[in-house]
Structure formats: structure tokens, C-alpha cells
Design an enzyme around this catalytic site. Structure first.
Site, PDB file in Angstrom:
ATOM      1  N   LYS A 137      48.547  35.239  26.485  1.00 28.60           N
ATOM      2  CA  LYS A 137      48.342  36.352  27.355  1.00 28.60           C
ATOM      3  C   LYS A 137      48.346  35.366  28.907  1.00 28.60           C
ATOM      4  O   LYS A 137      47.937  34.498  28.859  1.00 28.60           O
ATOM      5  CB  LYS A 137      47.313  37.230  27.377  1.00 28.60           C
ATOM      6  CG  LYS A 137      45.936  36.587  27.217  1.00 28.60           C
ATOM      7  CD  LYS A 137      44.868  37.507  26.801  1.00 28.60           C
ATOM      8  CE  LYS A 137      43.476  36.804  26.591  1.00 28.60           C
ATOM      9  NZ  LYS A 137      42.353  37.679  26.380  1.00 28.60           N
ATOM     10  N   ARG A 166      33.650  47.055  23.819  1.00 31.87           N
ATOM     11  CA  ARG A 166      34.795  47.097  24.704  1.00 31.87           C
ATOM     12  C   ARG A 166      35.803  47.799  24.402  1.00 31.87           C
ATOM     13  O   ARG A 166      35.661  49.142  24.393  1.00 31.87           O
ATOM     14  CB  ARG A 166      35.275  45.505  25.029  1.00 31.87           C
ATOM     15  CG  ARG A 166      36.050  45.333  26.515  1.00 31.87           C
ATOM     16  CD  ARG A 166      36.127  43.891  26.723  1.00 31.87           C
ATOM     17  NE  ARG A 166      36.893  43.205  25.578  1.00 31.87           N
ATOM     18  CZ  ARG A 166      37.085  41.785  25.575  1.00 31.87           C
ATOM     19  NH1 ARG A 166      36.988  41.389  26.923  1.00 31.87           N
ATOM     20  NH2 ARG A 166      37.971  41.358  24.520  1.00 31.87           N
ATOM     21  N   TYR A 219      36.420  25.015  57.566  1.00 31.07           N
ATOM     22  CA  TYR A 219      35.872  26.305  58.289  1.00 31.07           C
ATOM     23  C   TYR A 219      34.128  26.301  58.154  1.00 31.07           C
ATOM     24  O   TYR A 219      33.781  25.626  57.305  1.00 31.07           O
ATOM     25  CB  TYR A 219      36.179  27.618  57.378  1.00 31.07           C
ATOM     26  CG  TYR A 219      37.506  27.983  57.569  1.00 31.07           C
ATOM     27  CD1 TYR A 219      38.031  28.400  59.007  1.00 31.07           C
ATOM     28  CD2 TYR A 219      38.765  27.712  56.643  1.00 31.07           C
ATOM     29  CE1 TYR A 219      39.167  28.774  59.194  1.00 31.07           C
ATOM     30  CE2 TYR A 219      40.003  28.153  57.363  1.00 31.07           C
ATOM     31  CZ  TYR A 219      40.097  28.784  58.221  1.00 31.07           C
ATOM     32  OH  TYR A 219      41.523  29.227  58.693  1.00 31.07           O
ATOM     33  N   MET A 279      42.725  28.499  52.126  1.00 29.87           N
ATOM     34  CA  MET A 279      43.651  29.019  51.521  1.00 29.87           C
ATOM     35  C   MET A 279      44.942  28.298  51.005  1.00 29.87           C
ATOM     36  O   MET A 279      45.126  28.123  50.012  1.00 29.87           O
ATOM     37  CB  MET A 279      44.296  30.110  52.582  1.00 29.87           C
ATOM     38  CG  MET A 279      45.284  30.871  51.571  1.00 29.87           C
ATOM     39  SD  MET A 279      45.984  32.344  52.758  1.00 29.87           S
ATOM     40  CE  MET A 279      44.834  33.334  52.875  1.00 29.87           C
TER      41      MET A 279
END
Length: 393
Positions: free
Chosen positions: A63, A161, A282, A335
Site C-alpha cells: 500500500k 480500529r 527561515y 519547501m
């Protein structure tokens, strides 16, 4: 002219790696980074887990795009190696596996979403039934269309779950006496397999053993990657490794028994000087304590390299390998970019166009996860589609 030639640094032919078996994504020169996936290592990991679980069948969980490694490439490789059963999260993933492994059994872990039942038949895939409502809808379809493709019955033994309760499983058990009961697998899922001493492991194993006793003759499956290392009581008839196939350590706190699978490299876009006392990145969180040289590379959190792996004046962050040496990340991960402190390297050891290794060699997926405060699963499945991908083996 000499400086321009130096910037276009290309490895000599004798140092080039072997030819890849496949590539994907943007061209290498146009991508910020290169992700190399060793399919032979994935196969070796599957075989090692299969040997450990013998005589149980060893399936494969593919998956989340094969845990970020490429669902069709991984499924095709493992199918050719002898893997007969695959687990995916949804029908879209099942379609990819069916394309790569035409004869495989494919189970869809998210179960039977409303309105999807006919697609299971079209793809020859099997839902993992986790509620009585799903079971009723599946039975109605199979009866109406004379479909005998099979389904797994998921019993919740403590994860809380998905899955029917043990009491519901007991009430349903008499159906296996009918000729076309349709249950091809009885399964549950361990909640704490990575913590071998956790008492919930024994409780789940014992409860699942009781349920299995009511479904004699139906194959059963409980163990995930870490569950395989809990030993025979967890193995049942089939084990379902996922993250261990891709090189993440299934035995945290012990040496990793799996082969590494990925290498992640980033192109150096620029090498620049930073005066002592200036900040990088940043929020001005990282200050140069000396005259510093940094290499700015073209990979950031949009590519799956976690922002939390950055550094500040008070907290160390991750590392990259530049010119064969581990160098610390300087400042925040952006980013699309990150800065690497290469001050300890000789002048001209790192140049524009060179590659810095972010995962690979002595930096593992687990190392990156640890410094980012997360787990290897998240690092792998966050790998973006902007990389030039190279498949070897």
C-alpha cells in the site's frame, strides 16, 4: 572558462553505477533529487522474512505506493520472486497490483466501500470485511451474481480500529459449514508488535487463537513486519510484512536485520559563504559561529524530507553526506530547499551540480525518522513524485 568547466562536474565513466532496470519521473538533470530503489534488496528482504516465518506463507503489503518505493515495480519484482498474495489499502492500489501481478491474490484492507462491490469482481480482488454491514452487502452481491472470488474476515482483537468483534466472529462461525461460505482468509492486526514485551501482544495472540479454533480449515493471518519477530505463535498460516520489506527496522532497539532499500540524493544548486554571525534560513534559527560555507540543495519538505529534521542554535538536526563526509543541516528545511554546512570540507570538494546523499550509506531511513521525531513509515511514504526515480535490481 575554467570555473564553468569545474561547475559542470561529471563522474568519470569508470565510476558510473550499473545501468538501471527502469526510471521514472522527471529527467535527472531537471529534478531536485534522485531516489534510487534497490528492488533486489526488497526481494532479499521478502525472502529473509519468508524463511523466518516458514512454513507460513509470506505475503507482501504494498500500500501507499509500495511504501513510497513504487507499487507496480515492487509488486512485479515480488510476484516474479514467488510472492502470491498482496495487501493494499484501496481499489486504486489494487488495480496497480493487478497490472503488475496478474495471477496474484489481492486483499483490500479498507474493506468494502459503498458502491464499489462490482469493481472488486472486475479486478478479481478480495475485500477485507470489517463489519456486518459490509458482509451483508458482499453476500448479496455474490449471491446475485454467482461470484466466488472470496473475501477476508477481519476480527478486531485489540486494535479497536477496523474489524468485527470476537463475539460477532463466533456467531458467524457456523457459516463455514456451507459450501460457498466465501471466506478465504481470517485475519487480525497487532497493535504493539514493535514492543515485544507489551502485554497486549499475548492477549491478541490468545484471542485470535480462540477465534481461529472456530474457523478450522480457513487460512489465518495476524503478524505484520514486527509481528514476524514475535515468533511462531504470531505466524499463523500467513504473515503480512510491510515496512520491513523496504528496509525499515522491524525490531527497534536492536540491529536492523533488513537490507537498506533506498538512496535519496539531492542536487547541490549553489555553494556560498556565510559570514560569522549571519543566520541561515527561515526564522533565523541557525547562526554561523564562524565563517561558514553552505551547500544549498534542491530537496525540501514538499519532497518528503521532514521539516522537523532541520536545526537551530539550540537543537541539532539531520545530516547529509557530501563528498564522502557527514555534514550537518544548517537551519530550517524549506519547501524545496535545505542548506548543509560544508565548512569542514576542503575547498572545491563540493560543487554546483554534485549530489548530496540525504538517505543512504551510513544515514538510514530510521536515522532520518529519529531526528525528525517520527517513524520510518512516515519518511518512506512521504517521498514525493518530484524525484527522478531509478530502479535497480
Amino acid at each position: 572558462m575554467a570555473d564553468v568547466e569545474a561547475a559542470e562536474h561529471v563522474p568519470s565513466p569508470e565510476l558510473r553505477p550499473e545501468e538501471p532496470v527502469a526510471t521514472a519521473g522527471p529527467a535527472a538533470a531537471q529534478a531536485g533529487g534522485i531516489l534510487t530503489v534497490d528492488l533486489a534488496a526488497i526481494e532479499a528482504n521478502w525472502r529473509a522474512l519468508s524463511r523466518r516465518a516458514t512454513p507460513s506463507e509470506c505475503a507482501a503489503v504494498v500500500k501507499a505506493d509500495g511504501y513510497g518505493c513504487g507499487i507496480e515495480q515492487v509488486s512485479r519484482k515480488l510476484s516474479r520472486a514467488g510472492c502470491k498474495t498482496f495487501f493494499v489499502a484501496d481499489l486504486a492500489e489494487a488495480a496497480h497490483v493487478r497490472n503488475a501481478a496478474p495471477e496474484a491474490a489481492i486483499y483490500v484492507l479498507s474493506g468494502l466501500m459503498p458502491g464499489t462491490v462490482a469493481t472488486f469482481a472486475d479486478l478479481r480482488t478480495r475485500p477485507v470485511i470489517g463489519s456486518l454491514v459490509e458482509l451483508a452487502e458482499w453476500d448479496a452481491f455474490c449471491s446475485t451474481h454467482q461470484w466466488h472470488g472470496g473475501a477476508a474476515l477481519h476480527v478486531d482483537t485489540g486494535m479497536n480500529r477496523l474489524g468485527i468483534s470476537a463475539n460477532e466472529a463466533a456467531a458467524l462461525a457456523p457459516r463455514i459449514r456451507s459450501e460457498n461460505h466465501g471466506i478465504t482468509l481470517l485475519m487480525s492486526h497487532l497493535a504493539c508488535a514493535e514492543l515485544p514485551d507489551h502485554p497486549l501482544n499475548d492477549r491478541q495472540i490468545k484471542l485470535f487463537r480462540e477465534v481461529r479454533g472456530l474457523y478450522r480449515g480457513i487460512p489465518s493471518s495476524l503478524a505484520n513486519s514486527s509481528g514476524i519477530f514475535l515468533g511462531n505463535p504470531a505466524h499463523c498460516d500467513m504473515v503480512r510484512p510491510g515496512v520491513a520489506l523496504y528496509g525499515v527496522n522491524p525490531t527497534p532497539g536492536k540491529s536492523n536485520p533488513m537490507r537498506p532499500v533506498i538512496e535519496l540524493q539531492a542536487h547541490i544548486l549553489q555553494v556560498r559563504g556565510v559570514p560569522k554571525g549571519e543566520t541561515v534560513g527561515y526564522d533565523a534559527q541557525w547562526t554561523a559561529k564562524r565563517a561558514t560555507r553552505i551547500a544549498v540543495v534542491g530537496v525540501g519538505y514538499a519532497d518528503g524530507y521532514r521539516r522537523a529534521a532541520g536545526s537551530s542554535d539550540t537543537q541539532a538536526g539531520g545530516h547529509a553526506i557530501v563528498a564522502g563526509t557527514q555534514c550537518p543541516i544548517a537551519g530550517r528545511i524549506s519547501m524545496d530547499l535545505m542548506a548543509i554546512d560544508i565548512s569542514d570540507l576542503p575547498d572545491n570538494a563540493a560543487r554546483r551540480g554534485d549530489l548530496a546523499t540525504l538517505i543512504g550509506h551510513e544515514i538510514s531511513v530510521d536515522d532520518v525518522a529519529n531526528v525528525a521525531g517520527t517513524i520510518g513509515y512516515e519518511v518512506l511514504t512521504s517521498l514525493g513524485q518530484r524525484y527522478h526515480r531509478v530502479y535497480r535490481g
